[in-house]
Motif scaffolding. Structure first.
Motif, short mmCIF file in Angstrom:
data_model
loop_
_atom_site.label_atom_id
_atom_site.label_comp_id
_atom_site.label_asym_id
_atom_site.label_seq_id
_atom_site.Cartn_x
_atom_site.Cartn_y
_atom_site.Cartn_z
N PRO A 72 -14.31 6.53 -30.06
CA PRO A 72 -13.38 5.78 -29.29
C PRO A 72 -14.04 4.37 -28.71
O PRO A 72 -13.85 3.29 -28.63
CB PRO A 72 -12.83 6.43 -28.20
N GLU A 73 -15.36 4.70 -28.43
CA GLU A 73 -16.35 3.42 -27.76
C GLU A 73 -16.75 2.47 -28.98
O GLU A 73 -16.55 1.20 -28.52
CB GLU A 73 -17.65 4.25 -27.33
N LEU A 74 -16.85 2.78 -30.18
CA LEU A 74 -17.10 2.08 -31.05
C LEU A 74 -15.89 1.20 -31.55
O LEU A 74 -16.07 -0.03 -31.63
CB LEU A 74 -17.74 2.81 -32.35
N ARG A 101 -13.47 0.42 -29.54
CA ARG A 101 -13.18 -0.41 -28.20
C ARG A 101 -13.95 -1.72 -28.49
O ARG A 101 -13.79 -3.04 -28.33
CB ARG A 101 -13.32 0.20 -26.99
N GLY A 102 -15.57 -1.42 -28.83
CA GLY A 102 -16.47 -2.70 -29.16
C GLY A 102 -16.06 -3.39 -30.35
O GLY A 102 -16.05 -4.85 -30.14
N LYS A 129 -17.01 11.79 -29.77
CA LYS A 129 -16.75 11.25 -28.64
C LYS A 129 -17.36 9.74 -28.60
O LYS A 129 -16.90 8.81 -27.95
CB LYS A 129 -17.94 11.67 -27.57
N LYS A 130 -18.17 9.40 -29.79
CA LYS A 130 -18.64 8.17 -29.83
C LYS A 130 -17.84 7.19 -30.54
O LYS A 130 -17.73 5.84 -30.41
CB LYS A 130 -20.04 8.08 -30.66
#
Length: 61
Positions: free
Chosen positions: A33-35, A37-38, A30-31
């Protein structure tokens, strides 16, 4: 004595799979995709800033 050329070889498919598995274990599914994007937005900001810097240098000349 281990030759240093072993460590300078190309990264093969098994090494890529191993790196992906380690990243998944460290951050979780879960983490990631957020990484990403950042990371993408950081690269975009860097490119924009470098373009602005080049344009400012050209205007000074």
């Amino acid at each position: 004595m281990i030759s240093s050329s072993i460590f300078l070889g190309a990264i093969g498919p098994m090494q890529v799979v191993l790196i992906v598995v380690v990243i998944l274990l460290l951050f979780g599914g879960k983490k990631i995709p957020e990484l990403m994007r950042g990371l993408g937005s950081g690269i975009k900001e860097f490119k924009d800033a470098s373009r602005d810097d080049v344009k400012n240098d050209e205007k000074k000349d």
